[in-house]
Design a protein around this motif. Sequence first.
Motif, mmCIF file in Angstrom:
data_model
loop_
_atom_site.group_PDB
_atom_site.id
_atom_site.type_symbol
_atom_site.label_atom_id
_atom_site.label_comp_id
_atom_site.label_asym_id
_atom_site.label_seq_id
_atom_site.Cartn_x
_atom_site.Cartn_y
_atom_site.Cartn_z
ATOM 1 N N ASN A 77 11.669 12.116 3.132
ATOM 2 C CA ASN A 77 12.347 11.569 4.296
ATOM 3 C C ASN A 77 12.920 10.207 3.895
ATOM 4 N N PRO A 78 14.012 9.765 4.519
ATOM 5 C CA PRO A 78 14.611 8.473 4.157
ATOM 6 C C PRO A 78 13.876 7.273 4.751
ATOM 7 N N ILE A 79 12.614 7.137 4.399
ATOM 8 C CA ILE A 79 11.775 6.028 4.864
ATOM 9 C C ILE A 79 11.739 4.982 3.754
ATOM 10 N N SER A 80 11.929 3.724 4.123
ATOM 11 C CA SER A 80 11.934 2.645 3.130
ATOM 12 C C SER A 80 10.507 2.192 2.811
ATOM 13 N N ALA A 81 10.376 1.429 1.749
ATOM 14 C CA ALA A 81 9.077 0.852 1.380
ATOM 15 C C ALA A 81 8.572 -0.055 2.505
#
Length: 112
Positions: free
Chosen positions: A79-83
Amino acid sequence: ASAGGAVSGYHAAHIDMSANKVGAYGISALMLLLEKHDVRCDVMTLDDNLLDDECLQLITRFLGCSSKAPALELSLQRNPISARGVAWLIACVAMHPAYPMWFEGTQRFTPL
């Protein structure tokens, strides 16, 4: 069960919404539904969707909606989840009284 024998919520072994193109609207609806009906699950799989940091906040709100753990395991792969979003999730879960969970059988704490 609560006093008087009434059922308090529901239990699902596995909720799998993987590869369904779930984004902010879908995850908001799902989290509200689960919270409204006090649904708890062993495993929640949300892999291969469109979940970003905003969606992660909705998921984290669901995980914190009760003093009990609404999910024992959460998978958010691909999924396009950031750090930054992951760090926020970890910080919120770390403050929840139900996590990490103690398992008698293994005599160990198990993280989400």
